[in-house]
Structures are given as C-alpha cells and as structure tokens.
Motif scaffolding. Structure first.
Motif, PDB file in Angstrom:
ATOM      1  N   GLU A  10       3.101   0.461   3.657  1.00 31.01           N
ATOM      2  CA  GLU A  10       4.444  -0.097   3.875  1.00 31.01           C
ATOM      3  C   GLU A  10       4.647  -1.348   3.020  1.00 31.01           C
ATOM      4  O   GLU A  10       5.693  -1.516   2.394  1.00 31.01           O
ATOM      5  CB  GLU A  10       4.640  -0.444   5.355  1.00 31.01           C
ATOM      6  CG  GLU A  10       4.884   0.750   6.237  1.00 31.01           C
ATOM      7  CD  GLU A  10       5.047   0.356   7.695  1.00 31.01           C
ATOM      8  OE1 GLU A  10       5.504  -0.792   7.965  1.00 31.01           O
ATOM      9  OE2 GLU A  10       4.711   1.166   8.561  1.00 31.01           O
ATOM     10  N   ARG A  11       3.642  -2.232   3.015  1.00 32.59           N
ATOM     11  CA  ARG A  11       3.743  -3.446   2.193  1.00 32.59           C
ATOM     12  C   ARG A  11       3.864  -3.100   0.714  1.00 32.59           C
ATOM     13  O   ARG A  11       4.667  -3.696  -0.012  1.00 32.59           O
ATOM     14  CB  ARG A  11       2.522  -4.341   2.406  1.00 32.59           C
ATOM     15  CG  ARG A  11       2.524  -5.090   3.712  1.00 32.59           C
ATOM     16  CD  ARG A  11       1.482  -6.206   3.732  1.00 32.59           C
ATOM     17  NE  ARG A  11       0.231  -5.886   3.079  1.00 32.59           N
ATOM     18  CZ  ARG A  11      -0.865  -5.406   3.685  1.00 32.59           C
ATOM     19  NH1 ARG A  11      -0.826  -5.168   4.979  1.00 32.59           N
ATOM     20  NH2 ARG A  11      -1.964  -5.174   3.013  1.00 32.59           N
ATOM     21  N   LEU A  12       3.098  -2.129   0.262  1.00 28.78           N
ATOM     22  CA  LEU A  12       3.168  -1.728  -1.147  1.00 28.78           C
ATOM     23  C   LEU A  12       4.542  -1.172  -1.504  1.00 28.78           C
ATOM     24  O   LEU A  12       5.094  -1.479  -2.568  1.00 28.78           O
ATOM     25  CB  LEU A  12       2.089  -0.688  -1.461  1.00 28.78           C
ATOM     26  CG  LEU A  12       0.659  -1.205  -1.549  1.00 28.78           C
ATOM     27  CD1 LEU A  12      -0.316  -0.047  -1.650  1.00 28.78           C
ATOM     28  CD2 LEU A  12       0.511  -2.119  -2.738  1.00 28.78           C
ATOM     29  N   TRP A  13       5.094  -0.346  -0.632  1.00 27.90           N
ATOM     30  CA  TRP A  13       6.416   0.226  -0.917  1.00 27.90           C
ATOM     31  C   TRP A  13       7.505  -0.840  -0.910  1.00 27.90           C
ATOM     32  O   TRP A  13       8.428  -0.799  -1.724  1.00 27.90           O
ATOM     33  CB  TRP A  13       6.750   1.346   0.067  1.00 27.90           C
ATOM     34  CG  TRP A  13       6.100   2.640  -0.348  1.00 27.90           C
ATOM     35  CD1 TRP A  13       5.057   3.268   0.265  1.00 27.90           C
ATOM     36  CD2 TRP A  13       6.433   3.438  -1.483  1.00 27.90           C
ATOM     37  NE1 TRP A  13       4.720   4.398  -0.419  1.00 27.90           N
ATOM     38  CE2 TRP A  13       5.564   4.533  -1.496  1.00 27.90           C
ATOM     39  CE3 TRP A  13       7.389   3.328  -2.490  1.00 27.90           C
ATOM     40  CZ2 TRP A  13       5.616   5.516  -2.477  1.00 27.90           C
ATOM     41  CZ3 TRP A  13       7.436   4.315  -3.465  1.00 27.90           C
ATOM     42  CH2 TRP A  13       6.557   5.391  -3.453  1.00 27.90           C
ATOM     43  N   LYS A  14       7.410  -1.792   0.006  1.00 36.96           N
ATOM     44  CA  LYS A  14       8.398  -2.884   0.021  1.00 36.96           C
ATOM     45  C   LYS A  14       8.319  -3.687  -1.274  1.00 36.96           C
ATOM     46  O   LYS A  14       9.343  -4.029  -1.862  1.00 36.96           O
ATOM     47  CB  LYS A  14       8.171  -3.793   1.231  1.00 36.96           C
ATOM     48  CG  LYS A  14       8.623  -3.188   2.528  1.00 36.96           C
ATOM     49  CD  LYS A  14       8.369  -4.128   3.690  1.00 36.96           C
ATOM     50  CE  LYS A  14       8.763  -3.461   5.001  1.00 36.96           C
ATOM     51  NZ  LYS A  14       8.492  -4.332   6.144  1.00 36.96           N
ATOM     52  N   HIS A  15       7.113  -3.981  -1.715  1.00 34.22           N
ATOM     53  CA  HIS A  15       6.944  -4.719  -2.966  1.00 34.22           C
ATOM     54  C   HIS A  15       7.469  -3.893  -4.142  1.00 34.22           C
ATOM     55  O   HIS A  15       8.121  -4.434  -5.042  1.00 34.22           O
ATOM     56  CB  HIS A  15       5.468  -5.059  -3.172  1.00 34.22           C
ATOM     57  CG  HIS A  15       5.199  -5.873  -4.390  1.00 34.22           C
ATOM     58  ND1 HIS A  15       5.577  -7.190  -4.483  1.00 34.22           N
ATOM     59  CD2 HIS A  15       4.608  -5.556  -5.565  1.00 34.22           C
ATOM     60  CE1 HIS A  15       5.232  -7.651  -5.671  1.00 34.22           C
ATOM     61  NE2 HIS A  15       4.634  -6.676  -6.347  1.00 34.22           N
ATOM     62  N   ASN A  16       7.196  -2.607  -4.120  1.00 33.86           N
ATOM     63  CA  ASN A  16       7.677  -1.723  -5.182  1.00 33.86           C
ATOM     64  C   ASN A  16       9.208  -1.702  -5.221  1.00 33.86           C
ATOM     65  O   ASN A  16       9.813  -1.744  -6.300  1.00 33.86           O
ATOM     66  CB  ASN A  16       7.128  -0.313  -4.975  1.00 33.86           C
ATOM     67  CG  ASN A  16       7.447   0.619  -6.113  1.00 33.86           C
ATOM     68  OD1 ASN A  16       7.538   0.198  -7.260  1.00 33.86           O
ATOM     69  ND2 ASN A  16       7.615   1.890  -5.795  1.00 33.86           N
ATOM     70  N   GLU A  17       9.839  -1.646  -4.064  1.00 32.86           N
ATOM     71  CA  GLU A  17      11.302  -1.641  -4.012  1.00 32.86           C
ATOM     72  C   GLU A  17      11.877  -2.959  -4.524  1.00 32.86           C
ATOM     73  O   GLU A  17      12.883  -2.971  -5.230  1.00 32.86           O
ATOM     74  CB  GLU A  17      11.774  -1.358  -2.586  1.00 32.86           C
ATOM     75  CG  GLU A  17      11.528   0.081  -2.159  1.00 32.86           C
ATOM     76  CD  GLU A  17      11.801   0.329  -0.688  1.00 32.86           C
ATOM     77  OE1 GLU A  17      12.187  -0.628   0.027  1.00 32.86           O
ATOM     78  OE2 GLU A  17      11.627   1.477  -0.253  1.00 32.86           O
ATOM     79  N   SER A  18      11.229  -4.076  -4.180  1.00 33.46           N
ATOM     80  CA  SER A  18      11.731  -5.364  -4.684  1.00 33.46           C
ATOM     81  C   SER A  18      11.571  -5.441  -6.201  1.00 33.46           C
ATOM     82  O   SER A  18      12.435  -5.984  -6.895  1.00 33.46           O
ATOM     83  CB  SER A  18      11.026  -6.529  -4.003  1.00 33.46           C
ATOM     84  OG  SER A  18       9.679  -6.606  -4.417  1.00 33.46           O
TER      85      SER A  18
END
Length: 86
Positions: A57-65
């Motif tokens: 989840e943290r990786l995907w949030k960072h990827n989206e940002s």
C-alpha cells in the motif's frame, strides 16, 4: 515351568515393552514439537502477509504521488516548449 523361567519370561516381556514404547514416546514428542513449530510458522506467515500488504500500500501511494509529479512536470515542459516556439 520353574520360577526362574517365569521370571525370565517376565523380564523378556518387560524388555520388549520398553524397546517398543521408547521409540513411540520419542516419536510422539517429536510430532508434538513439529506441530507446535508449524503453528508458529502459520502465525508468522499471517503476520508477514499483513506487513506485506501494508508495504505494498505504501509503495503504491508513493508511486501514485510520483505519477502526479511526472504529469505536472510534463505539463510544465510542454508549456515551456510552446513559449520557446513563439
């Protein structure tokens, strides 16, 4: 049968019982320890799965940002190229 023959038979039966029961007890102990370790492993896997999900989840949030930043960067470069052409 004499008393010594009866005693010898009883000793032989006791020795046979001990020689059979000892490996059975060791096997039972080993199986119990193995089951305990498997239960601990199962609990560990549940914890690992939960931590893995949170990490993803943290990786995907960072990827989206980062995606948003890249889109903004592309827009700014496009604007600068249009200004340069004029």
């Amino acid at each position: 049968m004499t008393e010594w023959e009866v005693f010898g038979v009883i000793v032989a039966l006791a020795g046979f019982a001990i020689s059979i029961c000892t490996p059975i007890v060791k096997l039972n102990t080993s199986i119990t320890r193995l089951v305990d370790k498997l239960n601990n492993l199962d609990e560990g896997m549940d914890d690992l799965t939960a931590r893995n999900s949170k990490s993803h989840e943290r990786l995907w949030k960072h990827n989206e940002s980062q995606d948003k930043t890249l889109v903004d960067h592309e827009k700014r470069i496009g604007i600068l190229e249009k200004v340069k052409e004029n």
